[in-house]
Design an enzyme around this catalytic site. Structure first.
Site, PDB file in Angstrom:
ATOM      1  N   SER A  63       2.395   4.333 -26.562  1.00 14.19           N
ATOM      2  CA  SER A  63       3.717   4.916 -26.798  1.00 14.19           C
ATOM      3  C   SER A  63       4.804   4.257 -25.954  1.00 14.19           C
ATOM      4  O   SER A  63       5.874   4.820 -25.763  1.00 14.19           O
ATOM      5  CB  SER A  63       3.705   6.427 -26.545  1.00 14.19           C
ATOM      6  N   THR A 186       5.542   8.436 -22.743  1.00 18.15           N
ATOM      7  CA  THR A 186       6.645   7.701 -22.116  1.00 18.15           C
ATOM      8  C   THR A 186       6.346   7.404 -20.654  1.00 18.15           C
ATOM      9  O   THR A 186       5.908   8.293 -19.935  1.00 18.15           O
ATOM     10  CB  THR A 186       7.931   8.568 -22.164  1.00 18.15           C
ATOM     11  N   THR A 204      10.015   3.964 -23.779  1.00 15.99           N
ATOM     12  CA  THR A 204       9.152   4.605 -24.777  1.00 15.99           C
ATOM     13  C   THR A 204       9.303   3.958 -26.149  1.00 15.99           C
ATOM     14  O   THR A 204      10.340   3.334 -26.439  1.00 15.99           O
ATOM     15  CB  THR A 204       9.520   6.111 -24.898  1.00 15.99           C
ATOM     16  N   ARG A 214      15.240   7.996 -35.732  1.00 13.62           N
ATOM     17  CA  ARG A 214      15.183   9.031 -34.689  1.00 13.62           C
ATOM     18  C   ARG A 214      15.228   8.416 -33.289  1.00 13.62           C
ATOM     19  O   ARG A 214      14.533   7.453 -32.997  1.00 13.62           O
ATOM     20  CB  ARG A 214      13.895   9.849 -34.862  1.00 13.62           C
ATOM     21  N   THR A 237       9.086  13.621 -19.811  1.00 12.09           N
ATOM     22  CA  THR A 237       8.273  13.035 -20.884  1.00 12.09           C
ATOM     23  C   THR A 237       7.758  14.180 -21.752  1.00 12.09           C
ATOM     24  O   THR A 237       7.571  15.292 -21.276  1.00 12.09           O
ATOM     25  CB  THR A 237       7.108  12.192 -20.333  1.00 12.09           C
ATOM     26  N   GLY A 238       7.549  13.884 -23.001  1.00 13.14           N
ATOM     27  CA  GLY A 238       7.071  14.918 -23.915  1.00 13.14           C
ATOM     28  C   GLY A 238       7.984  14.998 -25.121  1.00 13.14           C
ATOM     29  O   GLY A 238       8.640  14.023 -25.484  1.00 13.14           O
TER      30      GLY A 238
HETATM   31  N1  ASP Z   1      10.121  11.824 -24.759  1.00 12.29           N
HETATM   32  C1  ASP Z   1       9.764  10.788 -25.685  1.00 12.29           C
HETATM   33  C2  ASP Z   1      10.551  10.959 -26.928  1.00 12.29           C
HETATM   34  O1  ASP Z   1      10.820  12.066 -27.321  1.00 12.29           O
HETATM   35  C3  ASP Z   1       8.323  10.772 -26.049  1.00 12.29           C
HETATM   36  C4  ASP Z   1       7.339  10.951 -24.946  1.00 12.29           C
HETATM   37  O2  ASP Z   1       7.667  11.219 -23.804  1.00 12.29           O
HETATM   38  O3  ASP Z   1       6.159  10.828 -25.245  1.00 12.29           O
HETATM   39  O4  ASP Z   1      10.868   9.963 -27.553  1.00 12.29           O
END
Ligand code: ASP
Length: 328
Positions: A63, A186, A204, A214, A237-238
């Site tokens: 990712s 990320t 990311t 997006r 992250t998330g």
């Molecule tokens: N926060 C990142 C996003 O929404 C994705 C991730 O942290 O895995 O693009």
């Protein structure tokens, strides 16, 4: 190394000790690669860029950078930013031809009066500043996309929203990081150097199978990352949409600026997200934070998040201090 959110040496003294904090377990090997330069007196800005480059180059990290999973149409796009203060920050999103968004973001910071460049313009800017054009879609990531497309024809055609839970299989059980594999990875990194200067970066490829176009929280200053020399630094992250709805990184830093310890600031961020009524089982969000005085903290909405902390004592992989929704 202490694991209670206090960096090892008294940072109140003039002589500072370098310290680095990264998201997810791969942050440990990225920290280890960047650590010698930081320990030898290098800048926190160089260190956070080095950690990002390490992850962007690793095809096993699915990712971030090369090896990241593509969007719904099989196209890669990368996002990233870097920050030391409100006056010193840069960001890029929807990069399609270059592997190192954080490096391009740093060039934006250094060579333009702007903070953020997007899409084709950002790729052209990277060309003009000598960044190498590289393939972003790794063979393994392409195979994963082909399989997803075959298994989810309606979603791949855009007639059904992407089912991030993939039939509940990923969330059926488990308290380990692999539970979130393919969904959240990320690299977010915060560092303080021996001058006491804070810096942060995040990089990311965004959500796998995302709707083309997006952009999540990661490249947006104040959402995925915020650094204020008087307050501290935070990176998330998330599920980007969760943190974007509350300016999560800015909120954490602003609370620390008002005197909050990192764990209390992170708890407030997670509380605001947890109180949302439309929280889905596949939603995850984690935050790491570092104050200028060396106190640091970490927290996640759900179990499974890991972070890597590095100081002169070595590199450690840790569980977050706070899990807001344990048992979910
Ligand atoms: N926060 C990142 C996003 O929404 C994705 C991730 O942290 O895995 O693009």
């Amino acid at each position: 190394m202490t694991t209670d959110g206090t960096a090892p040496e008294a940072r109140e003294s003039a002589a500072r000790s370098p310290f680095m904090l990264s998201t997810w377990s791969f942050g440990e090997r990225a920290n280890a690669a960047a650590w010698p330069a930081l320990a030898a007196g290098g800048s926190s800005m160089d260190a956070v860029e080095a950690v990002s480059i390490f992850c962007e180059d690793d095809p096993e990290i699915d990712s971030v950078g090369y090896g990241g999973l593509p969007d719904r149409d099989g196209e890669m796009s990368l996002d990233g930013c870097i920050m030391a203060s409100p006056e010193q920050c840069g960001s890029v999103c929807a990069i399609r031809r270059h592997r190192h968004p954080v490096s391009i973001a740093r060039l934006v910071m250094q060579h333009t009066p702007h903070i953020m460049l997007a899409g084709e313009g950002a790729d052209d800017f990277a060309d003009q500043h000598g960044q190498q054009v590289e393939e972003l879609l790794a063979p393994r990531a392409r195979e994963a996309w082909v399989k997803w497309k075959q298994e989810n024809p309606d979603q791949a055609r855009g007639v059904r929203p992407v089912d991030r839970d993939r039939g509940g299989q990923l969330f059926a059980s488990g308290n380990d990081e692999s539970r979130w594999k393919d969904l959240h990875d990320t690299i977010g990194v915060l560092a303080i150097d021996e001058q006491g200067t804070l810096a942060g970066a995040c990089s990311t490829s965004g959500m796998p199978w995302k709707v083309p176009g997006r952009v999540g929280d990661s490249p947006i200053i104040g959402h995925g990352l915020y650094v204020d020399p008087y307050g501290g630094a935070a990176v998330a992250t998330g599920t980007g949409e969760l943190v974007m709805a509350i300016c999560g990184s800015f909120l954490a830093v602003e609370l620390m600026r008002g005197g909050a310890m990192p764990r209390d600031a992170i708890t407030e961020v997670l509380d605001r997200i947890a109180s949302r009524s439309d929280l889905k089982p596949e939603h995850q969000l984690a935050v790491i934070a570092l104050r200028p005085d060396g106190h640091w903290g970490s927290g996640a909405l759900r179990p499974g998040f890991r972070l890597a902390a590095s100081d002169a004592g070595g590199h450690q992989l840790l569980e977050p201090e706070i899990v807001r929704l344990p048992g979910t």
